[in-house]
Scaffold this motif. Sequence first.
Motif, PDB file in Angstrom:
ATOM      1  N   ASP A 156       0.809  -1.213   0.000  1.00 23.76           N
ATOM      2  CA  ASP A 156       0.000   0.000   0.000  1.00 23.76           C
ATOM      3  C   ASP A 156       0.848   1.271   0.000  1.00 23.76           C
ATOM      4  O   ASP A 156       0.333   2.383  -0.156  1.00 23.76           O
ATOM      5  N   ARG A 157       2.168   1.122   0.138  1.00 22.78           N
ATOM      6  CA  ARG A 157       3.067   2.279   0.071  1.00 22.78           C
ATOM      7  C   ARG A 157       3.498   2.609  -1.362  1.00 22.78           C
ATOM      8  O   ARG A 157       4.289   3.529  -1.574  1.00 22.78           O
TER       9      ARG A 157
ATOM     10  N   GLY B 166       3.778  -8.590  -2.530  1.00 22.52           N
ATOM     11  CA  GLY B 166       3.058  -7.786  -1.560  1.00 22.52           C
ATOM     12  C   GLY B 166       3.842  -6.635  -0.991  1.00 22.52           C
ATOM     13  O   GLY B 166       3.444  -6.027   0.008  1.00 22.52           O
ATOM     14  N   ARG B 167       4.968  -6.298  -1.635  1.00 21.21           N
ATOM     15  CA  ARG B 167       5.817  -5.195  -1.197  1.00 21.21           C
ATOM     16  C   ARG B 167       6.134  -4.295  -2.380  1.00 21.21           C
ATOM     17  O   ARG B 167       5.663  -4.531  -3.495  1.00 21.21           O
ATOM     18  N   VAL B 168       6.950  -3.264  -2.147  1.00 19.93           N
ATOM     19  CA  VAL B 168       7.302  -2.308  -3.192  1.00 19.93           C
ATOM     20  C   VAL B 168       8.818  -2.171  -3.234  1.00 19.93           C
ATOM     21  O   VAL B 168       9.466  -2.054  -2.192  1.00 19.93           O
TER      22      VAL B 168
ATOM     23  N   TRP C 151      19.960  13.591  -0.962  1.00 24.46           N
ATOM     24  CA  TRP C 151      18.821  13.136  -0.163  1.00 24.46           C
ATOM     25  C   TRP C 151      18.335  11.786  -0.650  1.00 24.46           C
ATOM     26  O   TRP C 151      18.293  11.522  -1.855  1.00 24.46           O
ATOM     27  N   VAL C 152      17.934  10.927   0.281  1.00 25.93           N
ATOM     28  CA  VAL C 152      17.322   9.637  -0.042  1.00 25.93           C
ATOM     29  C   VAL C 152      16.055   9.477   0.793  1.00 25.93           C
ATOM     30  O   VAL C 152      15.741  10.314   1.632  1.00 25.93           O
ATOM     31  N   ASP C 153      15.329   8.381   0.541  1.00 22.08           N
ATOM     32  CA  ASP C 153      14.115   8.052   1.297  1.00 22.08           C
ATOM     33  C   ASP C 153      13.091   9.183   1.194  1.00 22.08           C
ATOM     34  O   ASP C 153      12.694   9.789   2.190  1.00 22.08           O
ATOM     35  N   LEU C 154      12.628   9.414  -0.014  1.00 20.03           N
ATOM     36  CA  LEU C 154      11.773  10.560  -0.298  1.00 20.03           C
ATOM     37  C   LEU C 154      10.285  10.244  -0.230  1.00 20.03           C
ATOM     38  O   LEU C 154       9.461  11.125  -0.515  1.00 20.03           O
ATOM     39  N   ASP C 155       9.911   9.025   0.150  1.00 18.93           N
ATOM     40  CA  ASP C 155       8.494   8.657   0.098  1.00 18.93           C
ATOM     41  C   ASP C 155       7.659   9.395   1.146  1.00 18.93           C
ATOM     42  O   ASP C 155       6.428   9.426   1.045  1.00 18.93           O
ATOM     43  N   GLY C 156       8.311  10.004   2.138  1.00 18.05           N
ATOM     44  CA  GLY C 156       7.571  10.752   3.155  1.00 18.05           C
ATOM     45  C   GLY C 156       7.546  12.255   2.930  1.00 18.05           C
ATOM     46  O   GLY C 156       7.014  12.990   3.768  1.00 18.05           O
ATOM     47  N   VAL C 157       8.094  12.735   1.807  1.00 14.68           N
ATOM     48  CA  VAL C 157       8.093  14.171   1.540  1.00 14.68           C
ATOM     49  C   VAL C 157       6.660  14.672   1.424  1.00 14.68           C
ATOM     50  O   VAL C 157       5.811  14.036   0.789  1.00 14.68           O
TER      51      VAL C 157
END
Length: 291
Positions: A54-55, A91-93, A196-202
Amino acid sequence: MMRIFDAPGSLDTLRTACTTVGLDAPAPELIRLGENAVWRVRPGVIARVARDEDRFPLHERGVHLARWMHAHQVPVALPVNGLPNPVRVDGRVVTWWEEIPKARPATPPQLGAALRALHEMPLPDLDLPEAATVDKVDARLAVIDIPEEDRAALRAMSARLNSAYEDLEYELPRGLVHGDAHAANLLSTPEGRLGWVDLDGVALGQPEWDLVLTGIEYECGWVSDDAYAGFVSGYGYDVRAAPAYAVLREIRLLRMTSWLAQLPGEDKLRETVRRIADLRQGRPILGWKAF
């Protein structure tokens, strides 16, 4: 029952993803296991495996955002071209990124200056959500394996903080926030190149929400006096004096604890028990362990 997200499971997902997209991965190397599992697939290629399908929209937006940031001269890790990105598997991304060579976590002064630049850059032409705060905690509390007495106490804390959050006053102008702005999400090369990394929470929100993480790390003893002074100097503002700090701090501590409770391992379990006890009793957080 919550599905366990660990190194072996994420490696299985990664291998399936590599087969799906036709990418050779003879000996993947685990770099970090946290909210995502970060793997070096082969020299020059990094994969980030997210725990839940779902992410997908978050990671898809992160790929687009990285390209936008690069186009606007903001330092960022770039998505790998020529591969489906992101991809749903098992079931993952999974997302694919160009490796920043010889990278290590940024220093607090570098982080402060880079956050200032991130917060001041123009908003991208993307549909950005509001920054997630207590809502993420509530979702985790529904599934993590902790005593029911602790679950009830943390839910009550979450409800109190959610109410207090609505009435907060801020000193900094609203804009773009990273969402998980700790030093390991800003990589630095020996030559000083940043990314910068891990941008899914921007998201859209208050800069204080990003800054409070380093304030907490300073309280925990993970950041020295001099390093924190450098962070404050690099950004130009000390969040620990902000009117919203006390509430944002508690929300972050609750998020940190509920995140840790998802991870397998006796060391994580012991630290989760300690953190819950400290939160319930209002004790200082000096000495909390980093993972």
